[in-house]
Write a protein that holds these residues in place. Structure first.
Motif, PDB file in Angstrom:
ATOM      1  N   LEU A 114       0.826  -1.206   0.000  1.00 10.62           N
ATOM      2  CA  LEU A 114       0.000   0.000   0.000  1.00 10.62           C
ATOM      3  C   LEU A 114       0.858   1.252   0.000  1.00 10.62           C
ATOM      4  CD1 LEU A 114      -2.762  -1.095   2.560  1.00 10.62           C
ATOM      5  CD2 LEU A 114      -2.999  -0.867   0.076  1.00 10.62           C
ATOM      6  N   LEU A 115       1.952   1.229   0.770  1.00  8.82           N
ATOM      7  CA  LEU A 115       2.863   2.372   0.768  1.00  8.82           C
ATOM      8  C   LEU A 115       3.472   2.576  -0.610  1.00  8.82           C
ATOM      9  CD1 LEU A 115       4.594   4.584   2.103  1.00  8.82           C
ATOM     10  CD2 LEU A 115       6.220   2.792   2.757  1.00  8.82           C
ATOM     11  N   ALA A 116       3.842   1.474  -1.255  1.00 10.97           N
ATOM     12  CA  ALA A 116       4.440   1.592  -2.590  1.00 10.97           C
ATOM     13  C   ALA A 116       3.485   2.266  -3.558  1.00 10.97           C
ATOM     14  CB  ALA A 116       4.841   0.210  -3.111  1.00 10.97           C
ATOM     15  N   GLY A 117       2.203   1.949  -3.428  1.00 11.12           N
ATOM     16  CA  GLY A 117       1.230   2.569  -4.312  1.00 11.12           C
ATOM     17  C   GLY A 117       1.089   4.063  -4.095  1.00 11.12           C
ATOM     18  N   ASP A 118       1.376   4.511  -2.857  1.00 14.52           N
ATOM     19  CA  ASP A 118       1.285   5.937  -2.538  1.00 14.52           C
ATOM     20  C   ASP A 118       2.644   6.623  -2.552  1.00 14.52           C
ATOM     21  OD1 ASP A 118      -1.457   5.766  -2.116  1.00 14.52           O
ATOM     22  OD2 ASP A 118      -1.214   5.229  -0.007  1.00 14.52           O
ATOM     23  N   SER A 119       3.672   5.883  -2.963  1.00  9.45           N
ATOM     24  CA  SER A 119       5.034   6.405  -2.821  1.00  9.45           C
ATOM     25  C   SER A 119       5.526   7.026  -4.115  1.00  9.45           C
ATOM     26  CB  SER A 119       5.986   5.276  -2.406  1.00  9.45           C
ATOM     27  OG  SER A 119       6.282   4.443  -3.517  1.00  9.45           O
ATOM     28  N   ASN A 120       6.769   7.485  -4.044  1.00  5.63           N
ATOM     29  CA  ASN A 120       7.419   8.089  -5.196  1.00  5.63           C
ATOM     30  C   ASN A 120       7.893   7.056  -6.206  1.00  5.63           C
ATOM     31  OD1 ASN A 120       9.294   7.499  -2.921  1.00  5.63           O
ATOM     32  ND2 ASN A 120      10.834   7.905  -4.479  1.00  5.63           N
TER      33      ASN A 120
ATOM     34  N   LEU B 172      -3.542  -0.418  11.160  1.00  8.30           N
ATOM     35  CA  LEU B 172      -4.329  -1.605  10.804  1.00  8.30           C
ATOM     36  C   LEU B 172      -5.676  -1.197  10.223  1.00  8.30           C
ATOM     37  CD1 LEU B 172      -3.570  -4.010  13.793  1.00  8.30           C
ATOM     38  CD2 LEU B 172      -2.473  -3.896  11.556  1.00  8.30           C
ATOM     39  N   ASP B 173      -6.347  -0.284  10.912  1.00  8.06           N
ATOM     40  CA  ASP B 173      -7.641   0.180  10.410  1.00  8.06           C
ATOM     41  C   ASP B 173      -7.477   0.901   9.075  1.00  8.06           C
ATOM     42  OD1 ASP B 173      -8.764  -0.819  12.699  1.00  8.06           O
ATOM     43  OD2 ASP B 173      -8.890   1.119  13.728  1.00  8.06           O
ATOM     44  N   GLY B 174      -6.448   1.740   9.004  1.00  6.67           N
ATOM     45  CA  GLY B 174      -6.236   2.499   7.775  1.00  6.67           C
ATOM     46  C   GLY B 174      -5.896   1.622   6.598  1.00  6.67           C
ATOM     47  N   ALA B 175      -5.022   0.625   6.827  1.00  7.58           N
ATOM     48  CA  ALA B 175      -4.643  -0.274   5.737  1.00  7.58           C
ATOM     49  C   ALA B 175      -5.849  -1.089   5.272  1.00  7.58           C
ATOM     50  CB  ALA B 175      -3.512  -1.196   6.195  1.00  7.58           C
ATOM     51  N   TRP B 176      -6.673  -1.536   6.234  1.00  6.97           N
ATOM     52  CA  TRP B 176      -7.864  -2.310   5.866  1.00  6.97           C
ATOM     53  C   TRP B 176      -8.818  -1.475   5.019  1.00  6.97           C
ATOM     54  CZ3 TRP B 176      -9.325  -7.148   5.588  1.00  6.97           C
ATOM     55  CH2 TRP B 176     -10.682  -7.462   5.492  1.00  6.97           C
TER      56      TRP B 176
ATOM     57  N   ASN C 295      -9.641  -2.218   1.067  1.00  4.02           N
ATOM     58  CA  ASN C 295     -11.020  -2.389   0.592  1.00  4.02           C
ATOM     59  C   ASN C 295     -11.359  -1.381  -0.494  1.00  4.02           C
ATOM     60  OD1 ASN C 295     -11.812  -4.584   2.119  1.00  4.02           O
ATOM     61  ND2 ASN C 295     -12.460  -3.339   3.868  1.00  4.02           N
ATOM     62  N   SER C 296     -10.917  -0.152  -0.294  1.00  7.28           N
ATOM     63  CA  SER C 296     -11.205   0.891  -1.268  1.00  7.28           C
ATOM     64  C   SER C 296     -10.566   0.574  -2.610  1.00  7.28           C
ATOM     65  CB  SER C 296     -10.698   2.238  -0.740  1.00  7.28           C
ATOM     66  OG  SER C 296     -10.867   3.253  -1.698  1.00  7.28           O
ATOM     67  N   ARG C 297      -9.324   0.081  -2.583  1.00 11.38           N
ATOM     68  CA  ARG C 297      -8.641  -0.238  -3.842  1.00 11.38           C
ATOM     69  C   ARG C 297      -9.291  -1.431  -4.532  1.00 11.38           C
ATOM     70  NH1 ARG C 297      -2.119   0.792  -3.165  1.00 11.38           N
ATOM     71  NH2 ARG C 297      -2.277   2.831  -2.170  1.00 11.38           N
ATOM     72  N   ILE C 298      -9.689  -2.412  -3.720  1.00 12.75           N
ATOM     73  CA  ILE C 298     -10.340  -3.581  -4.316  1.00 12.75           C
ATOM     74  C   ILE C 298     -11.660  -3.178  -4.982  1.00 12.75           C
ATOM     75  CG2 ILE C 298     -11.469  -5.769  -3.794  1.00 12.75           C
ATOM     76  CD1 ILE C 298      -9.355  -6.202  -1.616  1.00 12.75           C
ATOM     77  N   GLN C 299     -12.455  -2.383  -4.271  1.00  9.82           N
ATOM     78  CA  GLN C 299     -13.728  -1.941  -4.830  1.00  9.82           C
ATOM     79  C   GLN C 299     -13.530  -1.028  -6.025  1.00  9.82           C
ATOM     80  OE1 GLN C 299     -15.800  -0.183  -1.535  1.00  9.82           O
ATOM     81  NE2 GLN C 299     -15.898  -2.107  -0.372  1.00  9.82           N
ATOM     82  N   GLY C 300     -12.433  -0.248  -5.972  1.00 12.62           N
ATOM     83  CA  GLY C 300     -12.150   0.648  -7.088  1.00 12.62           C
ATOM     84  C   GLY C 300     -11.811  -0.085  -8.357  1.00 12.62           C
ATOM     85  N   HIS C 301     -11.273  -1.303  -8.214  1.00 15.90           N
ATOM     86  CA  HIS C 301     -10.956  -2.086  -9.397  1.00 15.90           C
ATOM     87  C   HIS C 301     -12.138  -2.923  -9.841  1.00 15.90           C
ATOM     88  CE1 HIS C 301      -6.805  -0.993  -8.392  1.00 15.90           C
ATOM     89  NE2 HIS C 301      -6.506  -1.347  -9.615  1.00 15.90           N
TER      90      HIS C 301
END
Length: 779
Positions: free
Chosen positions: A258-264, A765-769, A773-779
């Motif tokens: 998840l960090l990689a997706g938001d990273s540089n 933990l809450d944030g990653a979950w 979920n948001s990324r899964i639903q977005g796809h």
């Protein structure tokens, strides 16, 4: 005449119960102690990344734990980083976590001891592999010492994460083979857990290690007399291993993804990775360790990618191309393994094939194979195929140890004159290529000493191997002792402490928690003087020295920059922050923050800037009076930004703004940030009336929790000038409240009129979950 493979199958083998494990371990431990002593004694310390990056990470971890704070968010670099998701944070490294729990201020020696100790652990695992295969313990000792102090394990020991991944690999391999041999759930679980710790490094060495372990399983299946039956028998232990691995690495791996997706750097393209290829000429260092002057001053280095080679378009440090792993191992591989056909045996073919494949990978753009291998899952996450030299060194050590096993066990086919000549020709050819390269680059004078050492080492190694073969039938311990002493002496001379691997500990004094560095002391003094209930001013350590950017983690200074190849993409785009800022030229700016005289610099609360020379070298647009020079120390100059805003503000009104447009063009609207907050999505039906300013104070500021008190007659927004991240949550008077992204990169919470307590809480933990979920639903 029997073939080499037939001879190998009938060679005498010692079972585990008769194999002298303690004797072999003692030889390895003594060799390890001799080779590690320069670091363990404190005479030198592992430099560069081991201190500039990992020492600071370890100190942050230890200090946080002893303060009773969670080390999951790091406020001291890049205005805040999700430390729990950082693959280099050491939070999930068992030996470093243990050290951090035991010592609130781990010393440089202790940190070096952990890295060296892990290599010893890997060496002991090599012994277990050899014992289970019935290979001679003398070969196991040679392999273990070459593994721990050869190739990249020695020359790149400063890359702590990769060293850890390498150290776990042999242990995971041993446990995996036992699991498959015995159909054991327990060993399967152990293999998975150890492999999980290896993967926790989340580096390219770990990725290659995973593929290697998968290759071990596939080789077992395909080489079995009944492949399908072999595969079925392995299902249970492999399932246990999968469970063990997921339990260890599942959560950290998801967070890092998840960090990689938001990273540089969510991924590396082919051209970016190709710039990290191992130049073919670097393989010559297997014959002469310091052929290119790697261990001396940088100005004397003439190997690729130095100017001597022209525009090769490689992005590698000089020590990344040194692959020396010992003269005894080199002769064992070329003279006994290749010329003597020891490697024709079935039992070593997988290791040989894996080594060849990894060489093709490491050479990157210099072979057509990399274009295909780059499509393997995970390959595009890493920028240096040359990192494969860590695992190549481990495999080469095993190959060499196997060849020595064949020699000492008497199972090596008699070396005929033609085979001896072939082996000698291979070694002479390598040395001749070294001479020819030095001649072509007009560096014969510089190469003379390394070549002389190489010739002497190889000649001595040949004598020792001959002597060991003659001695082993009558006095096996003496034979192994001769090889151990020779290999230790060779590695101490050729791979011993040098500018790439060992510098005086005093160089890194600023990274000690008890450092009396005058610059750090002055920064703390000035920050204390400007401290206020609403203020927590930041500093910027730019262009001081290589090891300075992360010193803020050691001394609890809130830094706008730092040293880390992975950063939040939002922050990098907003501020221009790069991986590192050792030189003034490495401090780049952005449209939103075009310099130190900018709204974003003020919003960050950037009060003090430290740089080696004149700050105008970094920011030529500065005008007289923009910054005030307040001091000069032995480290550089300190400047003050008098416009730095408080860390927490109260805004009585909100205005909508297009944050993407602001990041792209840097054109802030005309607004007063002490009265107004910019929001991407204002959560109110109508704008709040502009009323008297509210009052805000920071009641508590910890790594993962910030408590602010707010009071106003009209209500409005509590704006915390800390980096926004989706894993942060907000509460108002103990009740959940929306956390808003404010002023492009910061945080805000809407509060009603009156007095309120606002809590900003980092819940990974809450944030990653939620994000998953948001990324899964977005796809």
């Amino acid at each position: 005449m029997r073939s080499a493979s037939t001879i190998a199958s009938t060679a005498p083998a010692l079972g585990p119960e008769r194999w002298p494990l303690l004797r072999a371990a003692a030889f390895v431990a003594l060799g390890w102690l001799a080779l590690s002593w320069p670091w363990l004694s404190g005479r030198a310390t592992v430099p560069w990344d081991a201190k500039a990056h990992f020492q600071a990470q370890l100190q942050f971890l230890a200090d946080s734990l002893h303060r009773g704070e969670a080390p999951f968010w790091n406020p001291f670099v890049f205005a805040g980083q999700p430390q729990i998701a950082d693959p280099q944070s050491l939070i999930f490294s068992p030996p470093h976590l243990l050290l951090a729990l035991l010592d609130s201020s781990p010393s440089l020696q202790a940190t070096d001891g952990v890295a060296l100790g892990m290599l010893l652990l890997g060496g002991f695992a090599i012994l277990l592999l050899f014992r289970d295969r019935g290979w001679h313990w003398g070969g196991a000792v040679v392999a273990a010492l070459s593994f721990a102090f050869g190739c990249s394990a020695a020359w790149r020991i400063q890359h702590t994460g990769q060293v850890l991944s390498l150290a776990y690999l042999p242990l995971a391999w041993w446990a995996l083979e036992r699991a498959l041999d015995r159909r054991s759930l327990a060993y399967g679980l152990l293999a998975g857990v150890v492999a999980g710790f290896m993967v926790l490094g989340r580096d390219q060495v770990a990725l290659i290690g995973v593929y290697l372990l998968a290759g071990v399983v596939l080789h077992r299946w395909t080489s079995a007399a009944r492949p399908l039956a072999s595969a079925r028998a392995s299902i249970a232990p492999l399932a246990a291993g999968t469970v063990g691995g997921i339990l260890v690495v599942g959560l950290p791996l998801v967070m890092t993804a998840l960090l990689a997706g938001d990273s540089n750097r969510p991924e590396i393209d082919y051209e970016g990775a190709a710039r990290g290829s191992l130049h073919p000429a670097s393989l010559l260092t297997a014959f002469a360790a310091n052929l290119f002057g790697t261990d001396g001053p940088l100005v004397d280095f003439w190997g690729p990618p130095s100017p001597a080679w022209g525009p090769v378009d490689l992005f590698l440090a000089r020590n990344m191309g040194d692959v020396y792993f010992g003269a005894i191992p080199l002769i064992a591989i070329l003279a006994m393994g290749v010329a003597g056909r020891a490697f024709a045996a079935r039992e070593i073919r997988f290791t040989l094939a894996a080594t060849a494949l990894l060489l093709l990978y490491a050479l990157g753009r210099y072979t057509p194979a990399f274009a295909l291998l780059f499509h393997l899952p995970g390959a595009n996450l890493y920028r240096r195929p040359a990192d494969a030299t860590f695992v190549i060194g481990a495999l080469a050590a095993i190959l060499a140890g196997y060849a020595v096993h064949r020699l000492l066990s008497g199972s090596l086919a008699k070396l005929s004159p033609s085979k001896v000549a072939t082996g000698a020709a291979l070694i002479a050819g390598g040395l001749a290529a070294c001479v020819a390269t030095a001649w072509a680059k007009d560096r014969l004078g510089a190469a003379a000493s390394p070549l002389a050492i190489a010739v002497a080492s190889l000649a001595g190694a040949a004598v020792l191997l001959w002597g060991a073969a003659r001695t082993v039938p009558r006095r096996p311990t003496l034979a192994v002792a001769l090889l151990t002493l020779g290999l230790v002496a060779d590695l101490a001379i050729s791979n011993g402490p040098n500018e790439s691997t060992a510098l005086p500990s005093a160089v890194y004094d600023v990274l000690r928690a008890d450092s009396r560095n005058p610059t750090i002391a002055l920064l703390k003094q000035r920050l204390a003087a400007t401290a206020a209930p609403d203020r927590r001013d930041r500093v910027e350590l730019a262009g001081v020295d290589f090891h300075w950017p992360n010193a803020s983690m050691v001394h609890r200074l809130d830094n706008t920059l730092g040293y880390n190849p992975v950063r939040l993409d939002l922050y990098s785009r907003a501020t221009g922050a790069q991986d590192h800022v050792a030189l003034p030229s490495q401090r780049t700016f952005s449209p939103l923050m075009p310099g130190y005289r900018s709204r974003l610099a003020d919003l960050l609360g950037l009060r003090l800037i430290v740089t080696r020379g004149d700050v105008a070298e970094i920011d030529p647009a500065l005008q007289p009076g923009d910054l005030n020079e307040i001091a000069r120390t032995v480290d550089g100059r300190i400047y003050e930004n008098p416009r730095a805003l408080p860390r927490v503000l109260f805004a009585a009104e909100a205005r909508k703004a297009d944050f993407e447009a602001l990041l792209a063009n840097g054109r802030w609207p005309d607004f007063d940030p002490t009265r107004t907050v910019l929001l991407q999505d204002a959560p109110i039906a109508k704008p709040l009336a502009l009323g008297p300013a509210g009052k805000v104070e920071i009641r508590r500021y910890a790594n993962t929790q910030v408590v602010v008190s707010a009071a106003s007659a009209t209500g409005g927004y509590v704006v915390l000038n800390d980096v926004w991240h989706p894993w942060w949550f907000a509460e108002v008077d103990g009740q959940p409240a929306p956390l808003l992204r404010a002023n492009v990169i910061f945080r805000a919470v809407l509060v009603p009129p009156g007095e309120h307590e606002v809590r900003f809480v980092f819940r990974p933990l809450d944030g990653a979950w939620d994000e998953l979920n948001s990324r899964i639903q977005g796809h």
